[in-house]
Design a protein around this motif. Structure first.
Motif, short mmCIF file in Angstrom:
data_model
loop_
_atom_site.label_atom_id
_atom_site.label_comp_id
_atom_site.label_asym_id
_atom_site.label_seq_id
_atom_site.Cartn_x
_atom_site.Cartn_y
_atom_site.Cartn_z
N ASP A 89 -14.18 -61.33 -22.07
CA ASP A 89 -14.57 -60.88 -20.74
C ASP A 89 -13.39 -60.94 -19.77
O ASP A 89 -13.20 -60.04 -18.94
CB ASP A 89 -15.72 -61.72 -20.19
N LEU A 90 -12.57 -61.99 -19.88
CA LEU A 90 -11.38 -62.10 -19.05
C LEU A 90 -10.41 -60.97 -19.36
O LEU A 90 -9.84 -60.36 -18.45
CB LEU A 90 -10.69 -63.44 -19.27
N LYS A 91 -10.23 -60.68 -20.63
CA LYS A 91 -9.32 -59.60 -21.03
C LYS A 91 -9.85 -58.26 -20.53
O LYS A 91 -9.10 -57.42 -20.03
CB LYS A 91 -9.13 -59.56 -22.53
N GLU A 92 -11.16 -58.06 -20.63
CA GLU A 92 -11.76 -56.82 -20.15
C GLU A 92 -11.56 -56.65 -18.64
O GLU A 92 -11.25 -55.56 -18.16
CB GLU A 92 -13.26 -56.81 -20.47
N ALA A 93 -11.69 -57.74 -17.90
CA ALA A 93 -11.47 -57.69 -16.44
C ALA A 93 -10.01 -57.37 -16.14
O ALA A 93 -9.72 -56.55 -15.26
CB ALA A 93 -11.88 -59.02 -15.81
N ASP A 94 -9.11 -58.00 -16.86
CA ASP A 94 -7.68 -57.74 -16.70
C ASP A 94 -7.37 -56.28 -17.01
O ASP A 94 -6.68 -55.60 -16.24
CB ASP A 94 -6.88 -58.67 -17.62
N ASP A 95 -7.89 -55.80 -18.12
CA ASP A 95 -7.67 -54.40 -18.51
C ASP A 95 -8.26 -53.43 -17.49
O ASP A 95 -7.67 -52.39 -17.20
CB ASP A 95 -8.28 -54.11 -19.89
N LYS A 126 -15.44 -47.84 -8.08
CA LYS A 126 -14.76 -48.32 -9.28
C LYS A 126 -14.07 -49.66 -9.04
O LYS A 126 -14.15 -50.56 -9.88
CB LYS A 126 -13.72 -47.30 -9.75
N ILE A 127 -13.39 -49.80 -7.90
CA ILE A 127 -12.67 -51.06 -7.66
C ILE A 127 -13.66 -52.19 -7.36
O ILE A 127 -13.37 -53.36 -7.66
CB ILE A 127 -11.59 -50.91 -6.55
N ILE A 128 -14.82 -51.88 -6.85
CA ILE A 128 -15.86 -52.91 -6.67
C ILE A 128 -16.34 -53.40 -8.03
O ILE A 128 -16.53 -54.61 -8.22
CB ILE A 128 -17.02 -52.38 -5.80
N VAL A 129 -16.49 -52.50 -8.98
CA VAL A 129 -16.88 -52.89 -10.34
C VAL A 129 -15.79 -53.79 -10.95
O VAL A 129 -16.09 -54.81 -11.57
CB VAL A 129 -17.15 -51.65 -11.24
N VAL A 130 -14.53 -53.40 -10.77
CA VAL A 130 -13.41 -54.20 -11.26
C VAL A 130 -13.44 -55.59 -10.63
O VAL A 130 -13.30 -56.60 -11.32
CB VAL A 130 -12.06 -53.50 -10.99
N LYS A 131 -13.63 -55.62 -9.31
CA LYS A 131 -13.69 -56.91 -8.60
C LYS A 131 -14.79 -57.79 -9.17
O LYS A 131 -14.57 -58.98 -9.44
CB LYS A 131 -13.94 -56.65 -7.11
N ASP A 132 -15.97 -57.22 -9.36
CA ASP A 132 -17.09 -57.99 -9.89
C ASP A 132 -16.79 -58.52 -11.29
O ASP A 132 -17.08 -59.68 -11.60
CB ASP A 132 -18.37 -57.15 -9.91
N ASN A 136 -16.59 -62.52 -11.83
CA ASN A 136 -17.60 -63.07 -12.73
C ASN A 136 -16.97 -63.71 -13.96
O ASN A 136 -17.39 -64.80 -14.39
CB ASN A 136 -18.61 -61.99 -13.15
N SER A 137 -15.96 -63.08 -14.53
CA SER A 137 -15.33 -63.65 -15.73
C SER A 137 -14.56 -64.92 -15.37
O SER A 137 -14.55 -65.88 -16.14
CB SER A 137 -14.42 -62.62 -16.41
N ILE A 138 -13.93 -64.95 -14.21
CA ILE A 138 -13.23 -66.15 -13.76
C ILE A 138 -14.22 -67.30 -13.58
O ILE A 138 -13.99 -68.42 -14.06
CB ILE A 138 -12.46 -65.88 -12.45
N GLU A 139 -15.31 -67.02 -12.91
CA GLU A 139 -16.33 -68.06 -12.68
C GLU A 139 -16.87 -68.59 -13.99
O GLU A 139 -17.00 -69.81 -14.18
CB GLU A 139 -17.47 -67.48 -11.83
#
Length: 151
Positions: A89-95, A126-132, A136-139
């Motif tokens: 999930d972290l990698k997906e958020a980074d990507d 799109k950037i709101i989805v990225v932010k979420d 979420n993955s950080i938390e």
């Protein structure tokens, strides 16, 4: 007759002079709306971009925990597979952030105002989805890593 011609000339002059001002006013409004939306998009990006380093550190910490659990064959309150899912999930958020940044050059030449506004609205979503995804993955990662911290 002269009065009619004079009045017509005056009306035409007033109409011609008012039109550019109205058009300029409308143009300024559209420009400020476009700028405001662009600034909103970039503010969201700027808010979460610094979190990329945090994501990297969390990925590294999760890898250490996973390697330790796999090497020691120790039972834990959370499975290695669950940790790997959080790491993914972290990698997906980074990507997602990297892909969003690569896909945007914000070049709006030869585009109508409405198209530009639609494009910016789409990029905001799109950037709101990225932010979420990032937050979420950080938390999730921080929550699970707390279980493995040394007292």
């Amino acid at each position: 007759m002269k009065k009619v011609i004079y009045m017509l000339a005056t009306v035409i002059m007033v109409a011609c002079n008012a039109s550019p001002q109205e058009n300029q006013s409308q143009s300024n409004l559209e420009e400020s709306s476009k700028d405001a939306l662009f600034n909103e998009v970039m503010a969201i990006h700027d808010e979460v971009m610094p979190e990329m380093g945090r994501i990297f550190r969390l990925q590294k910490a999760l890898k250490q925990v996973i390697d330790s659990l796999e090497t020691q064959k120790v039972s834990a309150s959370i499975s290695v597979d669950s940790l790997k899912n959080i790491q993914a999930d972290l990698k997906e958020a980074d990507d997602a952030m990297m892909n969003w940044m690569r896909s945007n050059d914000f070049q709006f030449e030869n585009m109508e105002e409405e198209e530009i506004m639609q494009e910016l609205a789409s990029e905001k979503e799109k950037i709101i989805v990225v932010k979420d995804k990032m937050l979420n993955s950080i938390e999730q990662a921080e929550k699970v890593l707390q279980k493995f911290e040394q007292p």
